[in-house]
Write a protein that holds these residues in place. Sequence first.
Motif, PDB file in Angstrom:
ATOM      1  N   ALA A  32      11.705  13.375 -16.472  1.00  0.00           N
ATOM      2  CA  ALA A  32      10.976  12.139 -16.750  1.00  0.00           C
ATOM      3  C   ALA A  32      11.316  11.061 -15.717  1.00  0.00           C
ATOM      4  CB  ALA A  32      11.292  11.643 -18.159  1.00  0.00           C
ATOM      5  N   ALA A  33      12.592  10.933 -15.383  1.00  0.00           N
ATOM      6  CA  ALA A  33      13.001   9.954 -14.380  1.00  0.00           C
ATOM      7  C   ALA A  33      12.464  10.329 -13.006  1.00  0.00           C
ATOM      8  CB  ALA A  33      14.531   9.849 -14.339  1.00  0.00           C
ATOM      9  N   MET A  34      12.451  11.610 -12.696  1.00  0.00           N
ATOM     10  CA  MET A  34      11.923  12.069 -11.414  1.00  0.00           C
ATOM     11  C   MET A  34      10.434  11.742 -11.309  1.00  0.00           C
ATOM     12  SD  MET A  34      12.048  15.910  -9.786  1.00  0.00           S
ATOM     13  CE  MET A  34      11.074  16.641 -11.093  1.00  0.00           C
ATOM     14  N   LEU A  35       9.674  12.041 -12.359  1.00  0.00           N
ATOM     15  CA  LEU A  35       8.245  11.741 -12.349  1.00  0.00           C
ATOM     16  C   LEU A  35       7.998  10.238 -12.288  1.00  0.00           C
ATOM     17  CD1 LEU A  35       6.938  14.369 -14.915  1.00  0.00           C
ATOM     18  CD2 LEU A  35       6.740  14.421 -12.423  1.00  0.00           C
ATOM     19  N   GLY A  36       8.804   9.473 -13.005  1.00  0.00           N
ATOM     20  CA  GLY A  36       8.699   8.015 -12.939  1.00  0.00           C
ATOM     21  C   GLY A  36       8.962   7.488 -11.535  1.00  0.00           C
ATOM     22  N   GLY A  37       9.956   8.048 -10.877  1.00  0.00           N
ATOM     23  CA  GLY A  37      10.255   7.645  -9.506  1.00  0.00           C
ATOM     24  C   GLY A  37       9.143   7.998  -8.540  1.00  0.00           C
ATOM     25  N   ILE A  38       8.539   9.166  -8.736  1.00  0.00           N
ATOM     26  CA  ILE A  38       7.417   9.576  -7.884  1.00  0.00           C
ATOM     27  C   ILE A  38       6.247   8.607  -8.066  1.00  0.00           C
ATOM     28  CG2 ILE A  38       5.641  11.352  -7.570  1.00  0.00           C
ATOM     29  CD1 ILE A  38       7.867  13.423  -8.248  1.00  0.00           C
ATOM     30  N   LEU A  39       5.919   8.304  -9.326  1.00  0.00           N
ATOM     31  CA  LEU A  39       4.809   7.390  -9.591  1.00  0.00           C
ATOM     32  C   LEU A  39       5.089   5.984  -9.056  1.00  0.00           C
ATOM     33  CD1 LEU A  39       3.864   8.523 -13.199  1.00  0.00           C
ATOM     34  CD2 LEU A  39       2.626   8.989 -11.074  1.00  0.00           C
ATOM     35  N   LEU A  40       6.318   5.513  -9.218  1.00  0.00           N
ATOM     36  CA  LEU A  40       6.688   4.196  -8.701  1.00  0.00           C
ATOM     37  C   LEU A  40       6.587   4.168  -7.181  1.00  0.00           C
ATOM     38  CD1 LEU A  40       7.781   1.336  -9.175  1.00  0.00           C
ATOM     39  CD2 LEU A  40      10.087   2.305  -9.050  1.00  0.00           C
ATOM     40  N   ALA A  41       7.061   5.203  -6.520  1.00  0.00           N
ATOM     41  CA  ALA A  41       6.991   5.257  -5.063  1.00  0.00           C
ATOM     42  C   ALA A  41       5.543   5.270  -4.582  1.00  0.00           C
ATOM     43  CB  ALA A  41       7.727   6.491  -4.547  1.00  0.00           C
ATOM     44  N   ARG A  42       4.674   6.025  -5.258  1.00  0.00           N
ATOM     45  CA  ARG A  42       3.254   6.044  -4.874  1.00  0.00           C
ATOM     46  C   ARG A  42       2.613   4.676  -5.075  1.00  0.00           C
ATOM     47  NH1 ARG A  42       0.815  11.851  -6.904  1.00  0.00           N
ATOM     48  NH2 ARG A  42       2.113  13.097  -5.521  1.00  0.00           N
ATOM     49  N   PHE A  43       2.937   4.026  -6.176  1.00  0.00           N
ATOM     50  CA  PHE A  43       2.398   2.698  -6.449  1.00  0.00           C
ATOM     51  C   PHE A  43       2.834   1.707  -5.374  1.00  0.00           C
ATOM     52  CE2 PHE A  43       3.145  -1.494  -8.368  1.00  0.00           C
ATOM     53  CZ  PHE A  43       1.832  -1.841  -8.690  1.00  0.00           C
ATOM     54  N   LEU A  44       4.128   1.685  -5.078  1.00  0.00           N
ATOM     55  CA  LEU A  44       4.643   0.756  -4.077  1.00  0.00           C
ATOM     56  C   LEU A  44       4.088   1.058  -2.694  1.00  0.00           C
ATOM     57  CD1 LEU A  44       8.353   0.452  -5.244  1.00  0.00           C
ATOM     58  CD2 LEU A  44       6.485  -1.199  -5.545  1.00  0.00           C
ATOM     59  N   ARG A  45       3.935   2.322  -2.382  1.00  0.00           N
ATOM     60  CA  ARG A  45       3.372   2.706  -1.083  1.00  0.00           C
ATOM     61  C   ARG A  45       1.928   2.219  -0.963  1.00  0.00           C
ATOM     62  NH1 ARG A  45       3.145   8.811   1.360  1.00  0.00           N
ATOM     63  NH2 ARG A  45       2.694   8.194   3.485  1.00  0.00           N
ATOM     64  N   GLY A  46       1.158   2.368  -2.026  1.00  0.00           N
ATOM     65  CA  GLY A  46      -0.221   1.883  -2.024  1.00  0.00           C
ATOM     66  C   GLY A  46      -0.301   0.382  -1.836  1.00  0.00           C
ATOM     67  N   ARG A  47       0.610  -0.340  -2.472  1.00  0.00           N
ATOM     68  CA  ARG A  47       0.633  -1.801  -2.304  1.00  0.00           C
ATOM     69  C   ARG A  47       1.010  -2.191  -0.888  1.00  0.00           C
ATOM     70  NH1 ARG A  47       1.657  -5.581  -7.089  1.00  0.00           N
ATOM     71  NH2 ARG A  47       1.946  -6.849  -5.260  1.00  0.00           N
ATOM     72  N   MET A  48       1.963  -1.459  -0.314  1.00  0.00           N
ATOM     73  CA  MET A  48       2.375  -1.754   1.064  1.00  0.00           C
ATOM     74  C   MET A  48       1.236  -1.472   2.044  1.00  0.00           C
ATOM     75  SD  MET A  48       5.543  -2.883   1.160  1.00  0.00           S
ATOM     76  CE  MET A  48       6.218  -2.452   2.731  1.00  0.00           C
ATOM     77  N   GLU A  49       0.526  -0.375   1.831  1.00  0.00           N
ATOM     78  CA  GLU A  49      -0.580  -0.025   2.711  1.00  0.00           C
ATOM     79  C   GLU A  49      -1.724  -1.014   2.554  1.00  0.00           C
ATOM     80  OE1 GLU A  49      -1.441   4.040   1.785  1.00  0.00           O
ATOM     81  OE2 GLU A  49       0.259   4.783   2.974  1.00  0.00           O
ATOM     82  N   ALA A  50      -1.940  -1.498   1.346  1.00  0.00           N
ATOM     83  CA  ALA A  50      -3.013  -2.464   1.112  1.00  0.00           C
ATOM     84  C   ALA A  50      -2.737  -3.779   1.834  1.00  0.00           C
ATOM     85  CB  ALA A  50      -3.182  -2.709  -0.386  1.00  0.00           C
ATOM     86  N   ARG A  51      -1.490  -4.137   1.978  1.00  0.00           N
ATOM     87  CA  ARG A  51      -1.126  -5.369   2.695  1.00  0.00           C
ATOM     88  C   ARG A  51      -1.437  -5.261   4.176  1.00  0.00           C
ATOM     89  NH1 ARG A  51       4.665  -7.613   0.671  1.00  0.00           N
ATOM     90  NH2 ARG A  51       3.910  -8.590  -1.228  1.00  0.00           N
ATOM     91  N   HIS A  52      -1.377  -4.062   4.722  1.00  0.00           N
ATOM     92  CA  HIS A  52      -1.548  -3.876   6.156  1.00  0.00           C
ATOM     93  C   HIS A  52      -2.995  -3.586   6.541  1.00  0.00           C
ATOM     94  CE1 HIS A  52       2.691  -4.166   6.871  1.00  0.00           C
ATOM     95  NE2 HIS A  52       2.932  -3.280   5.920  1.00  0.00           N
TER      96      HIS A  52
END
Length: 56
Positions: A32-52
């Motif tokens: 559960a923590a691993m899946l949560g970390g994967i989803l959080l990383a994808r979310f943050l990556r999308g936000r970072m890419e959207a800024r650029h």
Amino acid sequence: MFGVGWGIAGFCPGGAIPALGLMRPEAAIFVAAMLGGILLARFLRGRMEARHVAVP
């Protein structure tokens, strides 16, 4: 940080999935923590890419 979770939980991702079949609660928490970390990383990556992205 990548390996710290493995060391604390005593599981690697490949071993945690089959351990779910043994009904080990620590395996369920780890997965559960691993899946949560994967989803959080994808979310943050999308936000970072959207800024650029250049706004017209």
